[in-house]
Design an enzyme around this catalytic site. Structure first.
Site, PDB file in Angstrom:
ATOM      1  N   SER A   1      -9.842   1.488   2.574  1.00 42.91           N
ATOM      2  CA  SER A   1      -8.962   2.263   1.759  1.00 42.91           C
ATOM      3  C   SER A   1      -7.908   1.448   0.999  1.00 42.91           C
ATOM      4  CB  SER A   1      -8.271   3.331   2.600  1.00 42.91           C
ATOM      5  OG  SER A   1      -7.516   2.742   3.605  1.00 42.91           O
TER       6      SER A   1
ATOM      7  N   LYS B   1       0.865  -1.189   0.000  1.00 41.99           N
ATOM      8  CA  LYS B   1       0.000   0.000   0.000  1.00 41.99           C
ATOM      9  C   LYS B   1       0.899   1.235   0.000  1.00 41.99           C
ATOM     10  CE  LYS B   1      -4.045   1.803   2.510  1.00 41.99           C
ATOM     11  NZ  LYS B   1      -4.975   1.549   3.614  1.00 41.99           N
TER      12      LYS B   1
ATOM     13  N   SER C   1     -10.201  -0.944   6.661  1.00 43.32           N
ATOM     14  CA  SER C   1      -9.559  -0.706   5.366  1.00 43.32           C
ATOM     15  C   SER C   1      -8.805  -1.864   4.743  1.00 43.32           C
ATOM     16  CB  SER C   1      -8.613   0.488   5.473  1.00 43.32           C
ATOM     17  OG  SER C   1      -9.372   1.669   5.587  1.00 43.32           O
TER      18      SER C   1
END
Lengths: 478, 475
Positions: free
Chosen positions: B139, B64, B163
C-alpha cells in the site's frame, strides 16, 4: 406465601478513584467542563494506543481479594465491539475470558441468617462517555470526559432470593469497597451503578425461569423497588398463562414501573477478541501478596471484633462500623479513654449529628480522638452537663479548639458550688409555690420541673444533679 | 549540481563540506516534484508547516498519509477522513522532527493500507516511475514512487503484509519492515495492530540504516513497543558475508513465480555463494496457509480498528436525504457507506465475519493458531540460518487495472511478504535486477527478531557488488 421464588443476580459497575484514567494520563476527575478532560487516547483519535494504568490493576486485585476471589494472574484485555456515539473507538476495552478475579463471595446478613452470595467475577474495563439527549429532540450531545475512567464490574452468581437480599448485598458491598478506599461508591455521582437480572421459578424447581435485565436504577432503594415490581410482573404474566420475554427493562422511578426498551434491540454480538494493542502479561505472586498484606480489616470482621472486644451493643457497633473513619476514630479514642460505651454513645449521638449537619466525613472535622475524650471526661467529671457538653462540641468543631479552652473562654463551667446555687433555688421555689406543694404532698418527681426552671435561670450552667439535691433538701427542710 | 537524485548520505556529505545547503536540496526536490509529479502522482498533499533547515539531518522526507502529524490533514487516502487535522505528532514523527527532517508532503497509499497496488486510494492511483502504465505497488505506493522518482530523498511507509517491501520491489528501491515492536506505532493509523510497523523506503541500504537510526526506539505510549536498545545501524554496513548461512525455502519456487524473477533470485544466490555465504535449502511447510491466515487475522483486527470512523467526532459525517431507520443509524450507515471505498468495505465485512459469534473459533482463533505454526517454521529455520532469502513479489509491477477485478489474485501477490508480519520478524526488500521490459525486480531477506543488522549487512554486501541501485527511471 408465593408459589414462586425469585432468582436475582446483580452487576455492579464501580468507578475507581485512581489519579488518572485507565489507559491514558488524563486526570480521573469528575465535574470538568464538557470535553476538556480528554486526549487522543480516550477520544479514540486515529493512531492512538492504550497503556494500562498499573494502579487500576492493583485496585482490581485488591477488590478481588476482599471478595474472597481467586486472582487470575494472567492479565489479558479483550475488545467488546459495538457502535454508540459515547464509545469513541467503536469498542470498549474490557476483559472477557480472563477476569482479574473470579469465584469469590460476600457474606450478607439476611434477617438473622448469614448467607454467602457468590461473586462470579470481577473484571477491569474502561467507561464510556456521557450522552445527553436534547429535549427538543433535535440533537444529542456527547461529553467524553468520562471515557476511559477505570471501572471494575462485579457480577454475582444468581444467589439472591429477594429484593431485600439484593438491597442488603449492595449495602455491604458498598461498605466493603469504601473500606478498601478504591472508590467513592456514590450512585448519585455515578461512581457506582447497578443492573439486575431477575427470573422466577416455582418453589422447589431447580431449573431457572426466563430472566429479564433491569437497568436505570439510580439508588439502592430503586433497585429494591424495581425488583419488587418486576417480580410481581413476572408472576402476573406466568399466572395468566403467558411467557416471559427475555429482554432489557428500564426502571422508571417517577412512574414506579419497569418498561421495555422501546427500540427493538437485536442481541448484540460483541465479537470479543483479545486486544492486540495490550500485550498480555502475568502479575507475579509477590505483587498479589503485597496487595493482600495491605488489605484493611474489612467491615464484617471489624463488627465481630468490636462486639467482642469492646462489648458494644449491636446497634452501636453497627453505627461505628458503617464508616471506617468513624471506626478508626472510635478505637483511637478508646485507647486514650477506655470507656468504650461512653465513647460509642458520643460518636453515635452528638458527633454523628454534627457530621450530618455539617455534611462532612469524620476526617473532615476539626476534632481529634484525644480532644473528644477530653470533652467526655469533662462531662463525666461534672465540669459541664451533658447538654452543655454538646454545645461545647459544636464550638470545638467551629473553632478547632480544645474543650478546656472553650469552657474557660465562655465561662461554661457548671456551677456546683452550693452557695452559688442557693439564690437561684430560692427564686425558683418562691415562683413555683404550686409545684412545691405537689412535691410536699408526695410527688417527688415534680422536683424535675423546678430543676429545669433553675437550669434556665442559670443559663444552663448549673449542675442539675446538684440542683435536684439542693431543691429536694430545701423543700424538705422548709 | 543536481541535488534531488542524491542519497541522504551523499547530501549530508555535501552539506558538511559546504557544497550544498539543506534549503537548496529541498528546493531542488520541489523543482523535481513540479516536473514529474503530474505523471507520477506520488503525493496527495504538500506539508502545511514550513520547513526548518536547522536540524542535524535536514533531509527532505515523504510521509505516508497514515502517519499523524500535528496540524496536518491526514486521511489514509480515504474520504472518511477528509478534513481530519491531527492534533498530535506520532512517536516516529516526533523523532523525524527532532532529527531535523524536512517534511515535504504526504504520500499516496491504498485506502487505509488495504491493497498491493495503490489503486484503492480515494485520490486515484500513483504511477510507477519505471513504467507509468504500471502500478507502483502498495500500500505504500506513493512513498515508493516518490523515492524512485527522486521526489523525496527518502520516505516512511507502513507494512502490514508487505506494504513497504512490495512497492519498494516494484519501484527498484530499498524498503524495510522492522521487527514488530522496534518502531513505535503511536500515531500510525492502525490497520492490523498485531502486524503493522512503520519503516523506511530509501534509495540505498546506507540510507535505510540512517533512517532506521532515526525512527527505531522504545515509546512508552505504545504498549507493544519493545524496550530494546537501538544499535547504530550504519555499523552493520559491512561488505562481507563470508561464513553467513542463508536459507532459501523450497516453497519459494511456487507456481505463479515469474521466470524472470526466479532468474534474478538464482543469480543472487550464485553471487552470495561467490561472496562466501553458504546457501542452503530450507523448508517452511506452512507457507501455503500464510495468505489465508493473514486475510483472516488482519481483516478481523482492521474491522475493529476502523469502527471508530463513525462520523461522530472527526472526518466525514453524512446523513441520507430521506430518513431510513433512525437518525443515528442513518448517520452511521450513510457516513461509512459513502466514506469507505469498496476494498475497505470488503475487508471490514470479512473481518467482522471472522470474529462473529459462531465463527470466531473456526476463523480468527484458528488463524491465530496457524500463525503460531508459521512462526515456528521460521524459528526452526533460524536455528541454523542467519537469514532467509526469497523474491519480494512473484511478479514485477503489473499494469494499472490488471488485478482490480480479481481481489484474490491481488491478495496472492503478498505470498512472500506476509510471513514476516505474521511472525513479527524484520525483513528487507532490495533491488535485485530488472525484467526485460525494464521493470525492477526485488529480493527479500528475512531475519531473526531484532537482527536488522544482519539484514543490512547482507543487503549492503549484495548492493555493493551489483549496480541495480544506481539506475534511475527515465521520467
Amino acid at each position: 406465601m408465593s408459589q414462586f421464588e425469585p432468582v436475582i443476580g446483580l452487576e455492579v459497575h464501580l468507578q475507581l478513584n485512581t489519579k488518572t484514567k485507565i489507559f491514558c494520563s488524563c486526570a480521573n476527575q469528575y465535574g470538568c467542563a464538557p470535553n476538556t478532560n480528554v486526549c487522543p487516547v480516550c477520544l479514540g483519535l486515529p493512531g492512538s494506543l492504550p497503556v494500562l494504568n498499573r494502579q487500576a490493576l492493583l485496585y482490581a486485585i485488591k477488590v478481588g481479594l476482599a471478595l474472597n476471589a481467586e486472582i487470575n494472574s494472567f492479565i489479558k484485555f479483550d475488545r467488546k465491539n459495538y457502535y454508540y456515539p459515547d464509545l469513541p473507538k467503536g469498542y470498549q476495552i474490557s476483559q472477557f475470558d480472563f477476569p482479574v478475579a473470579k469465584d469469590g463471595f460476600l457474606k450478607i446478613k439476611s434477617g438473622n441468617q448469614e448467607k454467602r452470595i457468590g461473586i462470579k467475577r470481577a473484571h477491569l474495563e474502561e467507561d464510556a462517555g456521557k450522552s445527553m439527549h436534547d429535549n427538543t429532540g433535535s440533537c444529542s450531545l456527547v461529553d467524553f470526559n468520562r471515557t476511559g475512567t477505570p471501572l471494575i464490574e462485579i457480577v454475582t452468581e444468581p444467589d439472591l432470593r429477594s429484593p431485600q437480599e439484593a438491597y442488603d448485598y449492595l449495602n455491604i458491598l458498598k461498605l466493603t469497597l469504601q473500606y478498601l478506599g478504591v472508590s467513592d461508591c456514590d450512585m448519585e455521582k455515578g461512581s457506582l451503578r447497578c443492573d439486575a437480572n431477575i427470573s422466577i421459578r416455582p418453589v422447589g424447581q431447580a431449573a431457572l425461569g426466563t430472566k429479564t435485565e433491569l437497568k436505570n436504577m439510580n439508588s439502592f432503594r430503586a433497585v429494591k423497588a424495581a425488583l419488587e415490581y418486576e417480580i410481581r410482573r413476572h408472576e402476573q404474566v406466568i399466572l395468566a398463562g403467558g411467557k416471559i420475554v427475555q429482554e432489557t427493562m428500564l426502571w422508571d422511578d417517577t412512574q414506579a414501573q419497569t418498561q421495555t426498551m422501546r427500540s427493538k434491540e437485536e442481541a448484540h454480538d460483541y465479537r470479543y477478541f483479545p486486544d492486540p494493542d495490550l500485550v498480555p502479561f502475568t502479575v507475579d505472586y509477590k505483587t498479589i501478596d503485597s496487595v493482600r498484606a495491605e488489605l484493611p480489616e474489612l467491615p464484617q470482621a471489624k463488627l465481630v471484633r468490636f462486639l467482642s472486644q469492646y462489648e458494644l451493643s449491636e446497634y452501636d457497633a453497627n453505627i461505628l462500623v458503617a464508616d471506617s473513619g468513624m471506626a478508626d476514630f472510635f478505637e483511637a479514642a478508646v485507647k486514650e479513654y477506655p470507656q468504650a460505651k461512653k465513647v460509642a454513645n458520643w460518636l453515635a449521638g452528638p458527633v454523628s449529628m454534627e457530621l450530618k449537619n455539617r455534611k462532612i466525613p469524620i476526617h473532615g472535622l476539626k476534632l481529634t480522638p484525644k480532644a473528644l475524650v477530653e470533652l467526655i471526661a469533662k462531662v463525666e467529671d461534672g465540669v459541664v452537663s451533658n447538654l452543655v457538653g454538646k454545645e461545647v462540641l459544636g464550638l470545638m468543631l467551629d473553632q478547632g479548639k480544645g474543650a478546656e479552652e472553650i469552657i474557660q473562654a465562655k465561662g461554661m463551667a457548671q456551677v456546683s458550688d452550693d452557695s452559688a446555687l442557693f439564690a437561684i433555688i430560692d427564686e425558683v421555689i418562691a415562683q413555683n409555690a404550686a409545684v412545691v406543694d405537689q412535691i410536699k404532698s408526695g410527688k417527688p418527681n415534680a422536683a424535675g420541673f423546678l430543676v429545669g426552671q433553675a437550669m434556665k435561670k442559670s443559663g444552663g450552667r448549673a449542675n442539675p444533679k446538684k440542683l435536684n439535691e439542693l431543691i429536694t433538701r430545701k423543700i424538705a427542710g422548709v | 549540481m543536481s541535488l534531488y537524485p542524491l542519497t541522504a548520505h551523499a547530501l549530508l556529505d555535501a552539506f558538511k563540506s559546504g557544497k550544498a545547503s539543506a534549503k537548496e536540496a529541498y528546493e531542488d526536490v520541489l523543482g523535481r516534484i513540479k516536473a514529474v509529479e503530474p505523471k507520477v502522482k506520488a503525493y496527495v498533499r504538500q506539508a502545511k508547516t514550513s520547513p526548518d533547515f536547522s536540524g542535524g539531518l535536514p533531509i527532505p522526507i515523504a510521509l505516508k498519509d497514515n502517519l499523524c502529524t500535528k496540524q496536518e490533514e491526514i486521511t489514509c487516502a480515504s474520504r472518511i477522513l477528509k478534513g481530519f487535522i491531527s492534533p498530535y505528532d506520532g512517536g516516529v514523527i516526533e523523532r523525524v522532527k527532532k532529527s531535523g527532517g524536512v517534511i515535504v508532503g504526504f504520500a499516496n497509499q491504498d485506502e487505509f493500507a488495504f491493497g498491493s497496488s495503490c489503486e484503492t486510494s480515494c485520490y486515484g492511483p500513483t504511477f510507477n516511475p519505471w513504467d507509468l502504465q504500471c502500478v507502483p505497488g502498495g500500500s505504500s505506493g506513493g512513498s515508493a514512487a516518490a523515492v524512485a522518482a527522486d521526489e523525496a530523498v527518502w520516505a516512511l511507509g507502513s507494512d502490514t503484509g508487505g506494504s513497504i517491501r512490495q512497492p519498494a520491489s516494484f519501484c527498484g528501491i530499498v524498503g524495510m519492515k522492522p521487527t514488530y515492536g522496534r518502531v513505535s506505532r503511536y500515531g500510525l493509523i492502525a490497520f492490523a495492530s498485531s502486524l503493522d510497523q512503520i519503516g523506511p523506503l530509501t534509495k540505498d541500504v546506507r540510507d535505510c540504516a540512517l533512517l532506521m537510526n532515526i525512527i527505531a526506539g522504545y515509546d512508552e505510549r505504545d504498549s507493544t513497543s519493545v524496550n530494546e536498545p537501538v544499535p547504530d545501524y550504519t555499523k552493520a554496513l559491512v561488505n562481507d558475508v563470508r561464513g553467513l548461512k542463508i536459507g532459501i525455502p523450497k516453497e519459494a519456487f511456487a507456481e505463479g513465480l515469474d521466470p524472470e524473477v526466479r532468474a534474478s533470485l538464482e543469480a543472487a544466490l550464485a553471487l552470495l555463494k561467490k561472496l562466501g555465504a553458504a546457501v542452503k535449502e530450507v523448508t517452511l511447510p506452512h507457507t501455503p496457509y500464510a495468505v489465508a491466515t493473514y486475510y483472516i487475522v488482519a481483516t478481523a483486527e482492521a474491522s475493529s480498528n476502523l469502527a471508530r470512523f463513525d462520523g461522530v467526532r472527526y472526518g466525514l459525517r453524512a446523513q441520507p436525504v430521506k430518513a431510513r431507520k433512525n437518525a443515528l443509524v442513518d448517520m452511521y450507515e450513510e457516513t461509512r457507506s459513502r466514506g469507505f471505498g469498496p476494498e475497505a468495505k470488503r475487508r471490514i465485512m470479512l473481518g467482522t465475519y471472522a470474529l462473529s459469534s459462531g465463527y470466531y473459533d473456526a476463523y480468527y482463533l484458528r488463524g491465530q493458531k496457524v500463525r503460531t505454526l508459521i512462526k515456528n517454521d521460521l524459528d526452526e529455520v533460524f536455528k541454523d540460518c542467519d537469514a532467509i532469502i526469497t523474491p519480494t513479489s512473484p511478479t514485477v509491477a503489473f499494469k494499472i487495472g490488471e488485478k482490480t477485478s480479481d481481489p484474490l489474485s491481488m491478495y496472492l501477490s503478498d505470498i512472500y511478504t506476509i510471513p514476516a508480519n505474521l511472525a513479527g520478524i524484520p525483513a528487507i526488500s532490495i533491488p535485485g535486477g530488472f525484467s526485460k521490459s525494464g521493470l525492477p525486480i526485488g529480493l527479500q531477506l528475512m531475519g531473526k527478531a531484532f537482527d536488522e543488522e544482519m539484514l543490512l549487512r547482507i543487503s549492503y554486501t549484495y548492493e555493493q557488488n551489483t549496480e541495480w541501485h544506481t539506475r534511475k527511471p527515465k521520467l
